[in-house]
Design a protein around this motif. Structure first.
Motif, PDB file in Angstrom:
ATOM      1  N   ALA A 189       0.827  -1.208   0.000  1.00 15.57           N
ATOM      2  CA  ALA A 189       0.000   0.000   0.000  1.00 15.57           C
ATOM      3  C   ALA A 189       0.859   1.254   0.000  1.00 15.57           C
ATOM      4  O   ALA A 189       0.572   2.230  -0.715  1.00 15.57           O
ATOM      5  CB  ALA A 189      -0.923  -0.023   1.215  1.00 15.57           C
ATOM      6  N   GLU A 190       1.931   1.232   0.796  1.00 14.57           N
ATOM      7  CA  GLU A 190       2.823   2.395   0.838  1.00 14.57           C
ATOM      8  C   GLU A 190       3.509   2.604  -0.506  1.00 14.57           C
ATOM      9  O   GLU A 190       3.656   3.747  -0.974  1.00 14.57           O
ATOM     10  CB  GLU A 190       3.862   2.192   1.942  1.00 14.57           C
ATOM     11  N   ASN A 191       3.945   1.511  -1.138  1.00 15.93           N
ATOM     12  CA  ASN A 191       4.569   1.627  -2.472  1.00 15.93           C
ATOM     13  C   ASN A 191       3.578   2.169  -3.489  1.00 15.93           C
ATOM     14  O   ASN A 191       3.931   2.972  -4.353  1.00 15.93           O
ATOM     15  CB  ASN A 191       5.096   0.268  -2.936  1.00 15.93           C
ATOM     16  N   PHE A 192       2.326   1.717  -3.375  1.00 12.64           N
ATOM     17  CA  PHE A 192       1.299   2.181  -4.313  1.00 12.64           C
ATOM     18  C   PHE A 192       1.094   3.684  -4.179  1.00 12.64           C
ATOM     19  O   PHE A 192       1.005   4.412  -5.172  1.00 12.64           O
ATOM     20  CB  PHE A 192      -0.008   1.426  -4.055  1.00 12.64           C
ATOM     21  N   VAL A 193       1.004   4.147  -2.909  1.00 14.07           N
ATOM     22  CA  VAL A 193       0.819   5.574  -2.672  1.00 14.07           C
ATOM     23  C   VAL A 193       2.008   6.380  -3.184  1.00 14.07           C
ATOM     24  O   VAL A 193       1.854   7.432  -3.820  1.00 14.07           O
ATOM     25  CB  VAL A 193       0.590   5.839  -1.178  1.00 14.07           C
ATOM     26  N   ASP A 194       3.236   5.856  -2.950  1.00 13.02           N
ATOM     27  CA  ASP A 194       4.440   6.568  -3.429  1.00 13.02           C
ATOM     28  C   ASP A 194       4.479   6.633  -4.948  1.00 13.02           C
ATOM     29  O   ASP A 194       4.887   7.643  -5.537  1.00 13.02           O
ATOM     30  CB  ASP A 194       5.690   5.867  -2.896  1.00 13.02           C
ATOM     31  N   VAL A 195       4.085   5.537  -5.604  1.00 12.54           N
ATOM     32  CA  VAL A 195       4.063   5.522  -7.072  1.00 12.54           C
ATOM     33  C   VAL A 195       3.034   6.521  -7.594  1.00 12.54           C
ATOM     34  O   VAL A 195       3.294   7.276  -8.542  1.00 12.54           O
ATOM     35  CB  VAL A 195       3.773   4.100  -7.597  1.00 12.54           C
ATOM     36  N   MET A 196       1.882   6.531  -6.988  1.00 10.16           N
ATOM     37  CA  MET A 196       0.836   7.440  -7.439  1.00 10.16           C
ATOM     38  C   MET A 196       1.231   8.896  -7.216  1.00 10.16           C
ATOM     39  O   MET A 196       0.822   9.779  -7.985  1.00 10.16           O
ATOM     40  CB  MET A 196      -0.478   7.148  -6.709  1.00 10.16           C
ATOM     41  N   LYS A 197       1.993   9.161  -6.148  1.00 12.09           N
ATOM     42  CA  LYS A 197       2.452  10.525  -5.893  1.00 12.09           C
ATOM     43  C   LYS A 197       3.714  10.884  -6.692  1.00 12.09           C
ATOM     44  O   LYS A 197       4.185  12.017  -6.621  1.00 12.09           O
ATOM     45  CB  LYS A 197       2.730  10.693  -4.404  1.00 12.09           C
TER      46      LYS A 197
END
Length: 495
Positions: free
Chosen positions: A51-59
């Motif tokens: 989830a953290e990686n997903f948020v970082d990728v999206m940002k």
């Protein structure tokens, strides 16, 4: 819904029937214990990390997996191209310097030695040579040969493209036997290119052709077939350049004659005339001075004349040496001494020395770098006039005959004529009793006439087309109306 769920686990946990993910949790009495147990669960931590990686990728803080895989592929391709480029550079260096690629062993070959030297300043190449897969190092002899072939094909295509853009072209060819006793025909083409508004003459080697036979018809077929395989239009051929061998320069069945049957405008020029012989190494005969007999060079006429002069001057010594060898049991020496102790041989030796000496000056002039086609034709015409004058010079003939008679008299050989026979078929059978008259008709006139014909046909036959050199800016002042008409008539079919 009166329950709680774990957001990361709901989104990224693929398992079924798990609390806080696929099943809502509403046991409020035991909430604290279950939350603590779920928090330390391995699956939950993995889901939180995703989830953290997903948020970082999206940002935009991190690259996606697809981008990372694509970046890895680009880096791998870049690395492999760098390695292959270094290998190709080493092979090109060896081939350009005419250095053998292989060695006694593959590990100790010239190729590996130079490649290892490059690796000293190239960490990527060094790592590849140390740790690369054995089946993907690109250093095997098969890969080397494939790279050389690909480079050769690329160079050939570049040459052929330039030749096609030029329109018309000429060919040069010569055959020789290689170390495996196969007849190899080397083929070069000559054409004009325009570079920054200036015309440049290009002479390029385009390949070897293995010949089934050295007969003129086979060589002609091999040349035409190879030119067609290269994509060149044989009808655009305007000149052919070979040596003086009968199978190449023959008037009826020579290569030049057979090709001219297909392309009448493909003029023939003798090879020794068209190339810059001044670049050839000095022959062994010239280096040795006149202290020993010279090899009768088959291609360099200046060396051949020198060899005849040396042999004539040392004739008595040669005879004595052969007689000594015969006395020691050398049968071939005996055959040689009997062959040269004939008046026919002695007279031929003296006559050839005298007549060929007239060609020395022409040969030297044709070797000059500054010599052009028109000047060569003029000089050849001078030599032809000299030969015709010598043919009619009674005083010169008397001197030649007297010199031969003097040499023959030292060995008790009389000036004579061969046995006459009414049905003689294998040699001239002139009914003349006087030796000087007989040998003038049977030998001297025939030899001089042959030289006149050869010089005229090999050098002077295309003088009308050679007049095109007058169109060069530096020669325009020599161009007149008559020569303009000659040039136009010679190239009318090409205009």
């Amino acid at each position: 819904m009166d329950s709680v769920m774990c957001a990361p686990c709901v989104i990224f946990d693929t398992r079924k029937t798990r609390c806080f993910s696929t099943l809502p949790f509403n046991d409020w009495k035991n909430l604290s214990a279950n939350v603590n147990r779920h928090h330390i669960d391995k699956v939950h931590r993995n889901c939180v990390a995703m989830a953290e990686n997903f948020v970082d990728v999206m940002k935009g803080k991190k690259e996606s997996i697809v981008c990372k895989l694509s970046s890895f592929t680009k880096d791998l391709v870049k690395r492999n191209r760098h390695i292959l480029g270094q290998i190709i550079r080493v092979i090109l260096l060896l081939t350009k310097q005419n250095i053998p690629v292989r060695g006694h062993t593959e590990e100790r070959s010239n190729f590996m030695a130079v490649l290892q030297s490059h690796a000293l300043n190239d960490p990527i190449l060094a790592d590849h040579l140390r740790n690369g897969k054995e089946n993907a190092k690109y250093t095997s002899p098969d890969i080397q040969n494939e790279i050389i072939t690909l480079c050769a094909d690329h160079v050939l295509q570049c040459i052929l493209t330039q030749c096609k853009e030029a329109g018309y072209f000429a060919i040069m060819a010569d055959e020789a036997t290689d170390c495996s006793t196969k007849e190899q025909l080397s083929i070069c083409i000559r054409f004009l290119t325009v570079n920054e508004g200036r015309y440049e003459l290009n002479e390029k080697f385009i390949g070897f052709v293995t010949c089934r036979s050295i007969k003129g018809v086979n060589l002609a077929e091999a040349i035409v077939e190879y030119l067609q395989d290269c994509g060149l239009d044989i009808l655009k051929l305007r000149a052919q350049c070979y040596d003086g061998a009968g199978n190449m320069a023959g008037k009826y069945n020579g290569v030049q004659a057979l090709i001219r049957e297909r392309v009448p405008l493909a003029s023939y020029v003798h090879y020794a005339f068209a190339t810059e012989l001044s670049q050839d190494p000095v022959s062994r005969a010239q280096m040795d001075g006149r202290q020993k007999l010279k090899t009768l060079c088959e291609t360099r006429w200046m060396s051949r004349t020198d060899a005849l002069t040396t042999f004539t001057q040392a004739f008595a010594v040669v005879v004595h040496a052969l007689e000594t060898l015969e006395a020691d049991g050398d049968d071939k020496a005996g055959e040689h001494v009997r062959a040269i102790l004939r008046f026919e041989f002695i007279l031929t030796l003296v006559a050839c020395e005298q007549v060929l000496s007239s060609l020395v000056g022409l040969t030297a002039i044709l070797q000059e770098v500054s010599m052009d086609l028109l000047e060569a034709v003029r000089e050849a015409g001078v030599v032809v006039d000299i030969l015709r004058a010598e043919r009619m010079d009674e005083t010169l003939l008397d001197a030649i005959f007297q010199k031969a008679a003097d040499i023959a008299s030292e060995f008790q050989i009389d000036a004579s004529v061969p046995h006459q026979n009414q049905r003689q078929r294998n040699r001239a059978n002139y009914q003349v009793e006087d030796p000087k008259t007989y040998w003038r008709i049977a030998l001297y006139n025939v030899f001089v006439d042959h030289l006149i014909e050869e010089v005229s046909s090999r050098v002077m036959a295309n003088q009308e087309r050679f007049c095109a050199q007058l169109l060069l800016p530096v020669r325009l002042r020599d161009l007149d109306d008559c020569q303009t008409d000659v040039i136009y008539n010679s190239f009318e079919d090409d205009i």
